[in-house]
Design a protein around this motif. Structure first.
Motif, PDB file in Angstrom:
ATOM      1  N   LYS A  75       0.825  -1.208   0.000  1.00 33.96           N
ATOM      2  CA  LYS A  75       0.000   0.000   0.000  1.00 33.96           C
ATOM      3  C   LYS A  75       0.859   1.257   0.000  1.00 33.96           C
ATOM      4  CE  LYS A  75      -4.603  -0.539   1.906  1.00 33.96           C
ATOM      5  NZ  LYS A  75      -5.485  -0.118   3.017  1.00 33.96           N
ATOM      6  N   ASP A  76       1.915   1.291  -0.763  1.00 29.60           N
ATOM      7  CA  ASP A  76       2.743   2.491  -0.770  1.00 29.60           C
ATOM      8  C   ASP A  76       2.772   3.138  -2.143  1.00 29.60           C
ATOM      9  OD1 ASP A  76       4.240   0.568  -2.006  1.00 29.60           O
ATOM     10  OD2 ASP A  76       5.949   0.682  -0.651  1.00 29.60           O
ATOM     11  N   TYR A  80      -2.041   6.346  -1.761  1.00 27.32           N
ATOM     12  CA  TYR A  80      -2.025   6.095  -0.329  1.00 27.32           C
ATOM     13  C   TYR A  80      -1.017   6.982   0.399  1.00 27.32           C
ATOM     14  CZ  TYR A  80      -5.240   2.162  -0.542  1.00 27.32           C
ATOM     15  OH  TYR A  80      -6.355   1.391  -0.708  1.00 27.32           O
ATOM     16  N   LEU A  81       0.057   7.341  -0.280  1.00 30.50           N
ATOM     17  CA  LEU A  81       1.004   8.256   0.345  1.00 30.50           C
ATOM     18  C   LEU A  81       0.367   9.626   0.566  1.00 30.50           C
ATOM     19  CD1 LEU A  81       4.286   7.296  -1.548  1.00 30.50           C
ATOM     20  CD2 LEU A  81       3.646   6.717   0.808  1.00 30.50           C
ATOM     21  N   GLU A  82      -0.479  10.068  -0.377  1.00 30.21           N
ATOM     22  CA  GLU A  82      -1.187  11.335  -0.190  1.00 30.21           C
ATOM     23  C   GLU A  82      -2.214  11.220   0.938  1.00 30.21           C
ATOM     24  OE1 GLU A  82      -0.599  14.232  -1.393  1.00 30.21           O
ATOM     25  OE2 GLU A  82       0.893  13.696  -2.891  1.00 30.21           O
ATOM     26  N   GLN A  95       1.908   0.026   7.358  1.00 23.73           N
ATOM     27  CA  GLN A  95       2.362  -1.229   6.750  1.00 23.73           C
ATOM     28  C   GLN A  95       3.317  -1.964   7.692  1.00 23.73           C
ATOM     29  OE1 GLN A  95       2.269  -1.310   2.240  1.00 23.73           O
ATOM     30  NE2 GLN A  95       3.636   0.399   2.617  1.00 23.73           N
ATOM     31  N   ASP A  96       3.540  -3.225   7.334  1.00 30.47           N
ATOM     32  CA  ASP A  96       4.549  -4.049   7.999  1.00 30.47           C
ATOM     33  C   ASP A  96       4.296  -4.110   9.509  1.00 30.47           C
ATOM     34  OD1 ASP A  96       5.705  -4.357   5.451  1.00 30.47           O
ATOM     35  OD2 ASP A  96       6.852  -2.510   5.724  1.00 30.47           O
ATOM     36  N   ASP A  97       5.361  -3.949  10.320  1.00 30.58           N
ATOM     37  CA  ASP A  97       5.217  -4.109  11.763  1.00 30.58           C
ATOM     38  C   ASP A  97       4.272  -3.078  12.370  1.00 30.58           C
ATOM     39  OD1 ASP A  97       6.954  -6.229  11.640  1.00 30.58           O
ATOM     40  OD2 ASP A  97       8.709  -5.096  12.334  1.00 30.58           O
ATOM     41  N   ASP A  98       4.266  -1.844  11.809  1.00 28.80           N
ATOM     42  CA  ASP A  98       3.359  -0.816  12.323  1.00 28.80           C
ATOM     43  C   ASP A  98       1.904  -1.243  12.153  1.00 28.80           C
ATOM     44  OD1 ASP A  98       5.349   0.875  13.158  1.00 28.80           O
ATOM     45  OD2 ASP A  98       5.307   2.134  11.360  1.00 28.80           O
ATOM     46  N   TYR A  99       1.588  -1.779  10.983  1.00 26.69           N
ATOM     47  CA  TYR A  99       0.215  -2.205  10.739  1.00 26.69           C
ATOM     48  C   TYR A  99      -0.177  -3.359  11.652  1.00 26.69           C
ATOM     49  CZ  TYR A  99      -3.884  -4.266   8.597  1.00 26.69           C
ATOM     50  OH  TYR A  99      -5.132  -4.796   8.400  1.00 26.69           O
ATOM     51  N   VAL A 100       0.715  -4.355  11.773  1.00 26.22           N
ATOM     52  CA  VAL A 100       0.413  -5.515  12.621  1.00 26.22           C
ATOM     53  C   VAL A 100       0.173  -5.068  14.054  1.00 26.22           C
ATOM     54  CG1 VAL A 100       1.350  -7.652  13.559  1.00 26.22           C
ATOM     55  CG2 VAL A 100       1.659  -7.118  11.133  1.00 26.22           C
ATOM     56  N   ARG A 101       1.010  -4.171  14.545  1.00 21.22           N
ATOM     57  CA  ARG A 101       0.854  -3.683  15.919  1.00 21.22           C
ATOM     58  C   ARG A 101      -0.451  -2.921  16.082  1.00 21.22           C
ATOM     59  NH1 ARG A 101       2.028   1.358  17.708  1.00 21.22           N
ATOM     60  NH2 ARG A 101       2.189   1.612  19.998  1.00 21.22           N
ATOM     61  N   GLN A 102      -0.753  -2.013  15.160  1.00 23.20           N
ATOM     62  CA  GLN A 102      -1.994  -1.236  15.260  1.00 23.20           C
ATOM     63  C   GLN A 102      -3.218  -2.153  15.193  1.00 23.20           C
ATOM     64  OE1 GLN A 102      -2.244   2.046  12.514  1.00 23.20           O
ATOM     65  NE2 GLN A 102      -0.157   2.721  12.951  1.00 23.20           N
ATOM     66  N   ARG A 103      -3.186  -3.108  14.279  1.00 27.47           N
ATOM     67  CA  ARG A 103      -4.329  -4.004  14.132  1.00 27.47           C
ATOM     68  C   ARG A 103      -4.523  -4.822  15.418  1.00 27.47           C
ATOM     69  NH1 ARG A 103      -7.782  -5.179   9.269  1.00 27.47           N
ATOM     70  NH2 ARG A 103      -9.100  -6.862  10.033  1.00 27.47           N
ATOM     71  N   ARG A 104      -3.431  -5.239  16.024  1.00 33.53           N
ATOM     72  CA  ARG A 104      -3.520  -6.029  17.256  1.00 33.53           C
ATOM     73  C   ARG A 104      -4.171  -5.216  18.376  1.00 33.53           C
ATOM     74  NH1 ARG A 104       1.521  -6.811  17.885  1.00 33.53           N
ATOM     75  NH2 ARG A 104       1.901  -5.326  19.577  1.00 33.53           N
ATOM     76  N   LEU A 105      -3.856  -3.933  18.449  1.00 30.48           N
ATOM     77  CA  LEU A 105      -4.402  -3.094  19.499  1.00 30.48           C
ATOM     78  C   LEU A 105      -5.846  -2.671  19.228  1.00 30.48           C
ATOM     79  CD1 LEU A 105      -1.259  -0.869  20.085  1.00 30.48           C
ATOM     80  CD2 LEU A 105      -2.341  -2.303  21.821  1.00 30.48           C
ATOM     81  N   VAL A 106      -6.182  -2.478  17.955  1.00 25.96           N
ATOM     82  CA  VAL A 106      -7.497  -1.929  17.601  1.00 25.96           C
ATOM     83  C   VAL A 106      -8.544  -3.020  17.400  1.00 25.96           C
ATOM     84  CG1 VAL A 106      -8.720  -0.580  15.852  1.00 25.96           C
ATOM     85  CG2 VAL A 106      -6.471   0.148  16.628  1.00 25.96           C
ATOM     86  N   GLN A 107      -8.136  -4.194  16.934  1.00 22.88           N
ATOM     87  CA  GLN A 107      -9.088  -5.252  16.588  1.00 22.88           C
ATOM     88  C   GLN A 107     -10.090  -5.564  17.712  1.00 22.88           C
ATOM     89  OE1 GLN A 107      -9.111  -7.302  13.428  1.00 22.88           O
ATOM     90  NE2 GLN A 107     -11.148  -7.450  14.335  1.00 22.88           N
ATOM     91  N   ALA A 334     -18.493   2.011  -2.284  1.00 25.96           N
ATOM     92  CA  ALA A 334     -17.943   3.266  -1.757  1.00 25.96           C
ATOM     93  C   ALA A 334     -16.477   3.452  -2.131  1.00 25.96           C
ATOM     94  CB  ALA A 334     -18.109   3.297  -0.238  1.00 25.96           C
ATOM     95  N   ALA A 335     -15.735   2.357  -2.229  1.00 27.02           N
ATOM     96  CA  ALA A 335     -14.333   2.407  -2.680  1.00 27.02           C
ATOM     97  C   ALA A 335     -14.279   1.720  -4.040  1.00 27.02           C
ATOM     98  CB  ALA A 335     -13.419   1.715  -1.690  1.00 27.02           C
ATOM     99  N   PRO A 336     -14.493   2.452  -5.142  1.00 25.45           N
ATOM    100  CA  PRO A 336     -14.602   1.810  -6.455  1.00 25.45           C
ATOM    101  C   PRO A 336     -13.285   1.301  -7.019  1.00 25.45           C
ATOM    102  CG  PRO A 336     -14.829   4.182  -6.669  1.00 25.45           C
ATOM    103  CD  PRO A 336     -14.783   3.895  -5.199  1.00 25.45           C
ATOM    104  N   ALA A 337     -12.161   1.741  -6.472  1.00 19.97           N
ATOM    105  CA  ALA A 337     -10.855   1.248  -6.905  1.00 19.97           C
ATOM    106  C   ALA A 337      -9.934   1.188  -5.690  1.00 19.97           C
ATOM    107  CB  ALA A 337     -10.245   2.141  -7.984  1.00 19.97           C
ATOM    108  N   ILE A 338      -9.111   0.137  -5.627  1.00 22.45           N
ATOM    109  CA  ILE A 338      -8.219  -0.090  -4.492  1.00 22.45           C
ATOM    110  C   ILE A 338      -6.816  -0.301  -5.049  1.00 22.45           C
ATOM    111  CG2 ILE A 338      -7.685  -1.613  -2.554  1.00 22.45           C
ATOM    112  CD1 ILE A 338     -10.680  -2.418  -2.563  1.00 22.45           C
ATOM    113  N   GLY A 339      -5.881   0.559  -4.662  1.00 23.51           N
ATOM    114  CA  GLY A 339      -4.561   0.549  -5.261  1.00 23.51           C
ATOM    115  C   GLY A 339      -3.522  -0.214  -4.468  1.00 23.51           C
ATOM    116  N   ARG A 340      -2.524  -0.714  -5.183  1.00 28.96           N
ATOM    117  CA  ARG A 340      -1.371  -1.377  -4.595  1.00 28.96           C
ATOM    118  C   ARG A 340      -0.144  -1.100  -5.477  1.00 28.96           C
ATOM    119  NH1 ARG A 340      -4.586  -1.906  -1.034  1.00 28.96           N
ATOM    120  NH2 ARG A 340      -5.109  -3.777   0.180  1.00 28.96           N
TER     121      ARG A 340
END
Length: 458
Positions: A75-76, A80-82, A95-107, A334-340
């Motif tokens: 997702k970079d 997504y950067l904007e 992304q990466d470790d930041d995403y895993v950590r955030q998801r673990r705390l928020v889920q 609502a999200a008609p296109a998803i970028g990677r």
């Protein structure tokens, strides 16, 4: 790798597909799939500013990008950067470790049990909106404007509790400015630096500061309150989501910083009101245009609820209303296109996608792919009967994305949407005034003009 280069979308000399994408990107994507197949290469812009990206439109290719080969599609990309620059590094962009950590705390804050505790707030706001509509001039309302106001108040109450009024005013004023600015930069071939003092940059920076200051002020006030916790409980005893985010810890005692809490809040404000508003508004619009489906949905609501207010336990008892929402999200995702962005050379549906390539999958196109949907432009809630859903590939319908980055708020959105539509149908019969709706593509899908409906009180 034996795969061949994907076919290119038709375009003009020198600038390629730039004008088609600027004028109507949604139809440009549909034409590309119809004319060239399920993997299409787009080239847009003059030499020196040229952008190249790949559209993947099959359910199988979408599953590869979002799920089975998701480690290779990050997702970079530019868009997504904007978004990250505008609303911070929350779950949408980390992304990466930041995403895993955030998801673990928020889920844990988005489990079915936790989300269902917000049903009463969702119903209170929907019922208040229905009452306001009784004094609408000529009994006409703009469904998208009303749904946006409804979902903004709902998510603001759930996030901020007693601070809802200040939050609603700030978000209503500032978020459209930030969203439009982000969209323009995300899709432009080139941009001036954000710190240059242009009118657009200054206006967006002021709006962004106002949103940040709102969240920072409320978080700071909560952390200074007696008792040590930041969560504030309403009259129903339910703690607001901002406080739960600020207090969330994992087994090792890790928690989100104040800046990380703010980033999550800004993301939830965006995802929690604009996307759900699109689903609710278009579901009501489609029912207003299709009296038979409206009658079937109302019969179910009357039979299950009578005149009482619905709750989370009623969701499974309203399967037809749920089908209506799913079909609305098929036609108007609502999200008609998803970028990677592809990390390494890979093959998708037999075509080569080179390392570093911008790639997008598109609910807008895949939801209309005739390989999965008969007469795809026709509104038909029965497409989502259990038998029909089981017969389709998993990623023929993916309004909430998929794979490890699937939307964490799927249950929240579906619950709020079904409850809101049910409450409207209890109160009114709907007749569409605007039947031909022009669309615009921002951060989310929006109607370019009004989505007016005439109400008849029941």
């Amino acid at each position: 790798m034996t795969a061949v280069l994907a076919p290119s979308a038709a375009g003009l000399p020198v600038i390629g597909s730039l004008l088609d994408l600027q004028r109507d990107s949604l139809n440009a994507f549909l034409r590309a799939q119809r004319d060239h197949g399920d993997v299409v290469r787009f080239v847009a812009g003059p030499p020196g500013l040229r952008v190249e990206f790949y559209g993947v439109f099959s359910a199988e290719g979408t599953q590869q990008v979002l799920a089975t080969d998701s480690v290779n599609f990050r997702k970079d990309n530019k868009f997504y950067l904007e978004v990250q620059e505008s609303v911070g590094d929350g779950l949408l962009t980390s992304q990466d470790d930041d995403y895993v950590r955030q998801r673990r705390l928020v889920q844990p804050l988005f489990t079915r049990r936790r989300v269902d505790t917000y049903a009463a707030t969702m119903c209170e706001e929907a019922s208040a909106a229905v009452e306001r509509w009784r004094t609408a001039p000529g009994q006409v309302v703009d469904l998208l404007a009303e749904a946006t106001g409804l979902t903004l108040r709902t998510v603001s109450r759930i996030l901020f509790g007693a601070d809802v009024e200040a939050a609603v005013d700030v978000v209503r004023r500032s978020f459209p400015v930030v969203a439009d600015y982000t969209r323009q930069r995300g899709f432009a071939p080139a941009n001036l630096p954000r710190h240059w003092p242009t009118p657009g940059n200054r206006r967006a920076a002021a709006a962004q500061r106002e949103l940040n200051d709102l969240c920072d002020e409320i978080i700071a006030r909560r952390r200074d309150q007696p008792g040590g916790g930041t969560a504030v409980r309403g009259d129903d005893g339910i703690a607001d989501l901002l406080g739960l985010l600020a207090d969330a810890t994992d087994g090792d005692g890790d928690r989100l910083s104040a800046g990380e809490v703010r980033d999550q809040v800004l993301l939830f404000l965006l995802a929690g009101h604009e996307t759900t508003a699109t689903s609710v508004a278009f579901a009501l619009h489609l029912l207003a245009r299709h009296p038979d489906a409206q009658a079937a949905a109302r019969e179910e609501v009357d039979r299950v609820l009578g005149t009482r207010r619905p709750g989370a336990d009623d969701l499974d008892a309203l399967p037809y209303v749920t089908k209506v929402l799913k079909e609305a999200m098929r036609l108007y995702p609502a999200a008609p296109a998803i970028g990677r962005r592809a990390v390494a050379d890979t093959e998708v549906d037999g075509y080569r996608v080179p390392a570093g390539a911008n790639v997008f999958v598109s609910p807008w196109v895949t939801h209309r792919n005739p390989a999965y949907w008969d007469d795809p432009e026709r509104f038909d809630p029965e497409r989502f009967s259990p038998e029909a859903e089981a017969a389709r590939p998993r990623y023929a319908w993916f309004p909430f994305g998929g794979g490890p980055r699937a939307c964490i708020g799927q249950r929240f959105s579906m619950l709020e949407s079904v409850l809101a539509v049910a409450i409207v149908l209890q109160a009114y019969e709907l007749a569409a005034i605007d039947t031909d709706v022009s669309l615009s593509l921002g951060i989310t899908l929006r109607a370019a003009g009004p989505l007016r409906c005439r109400l008849t009180a029941r």
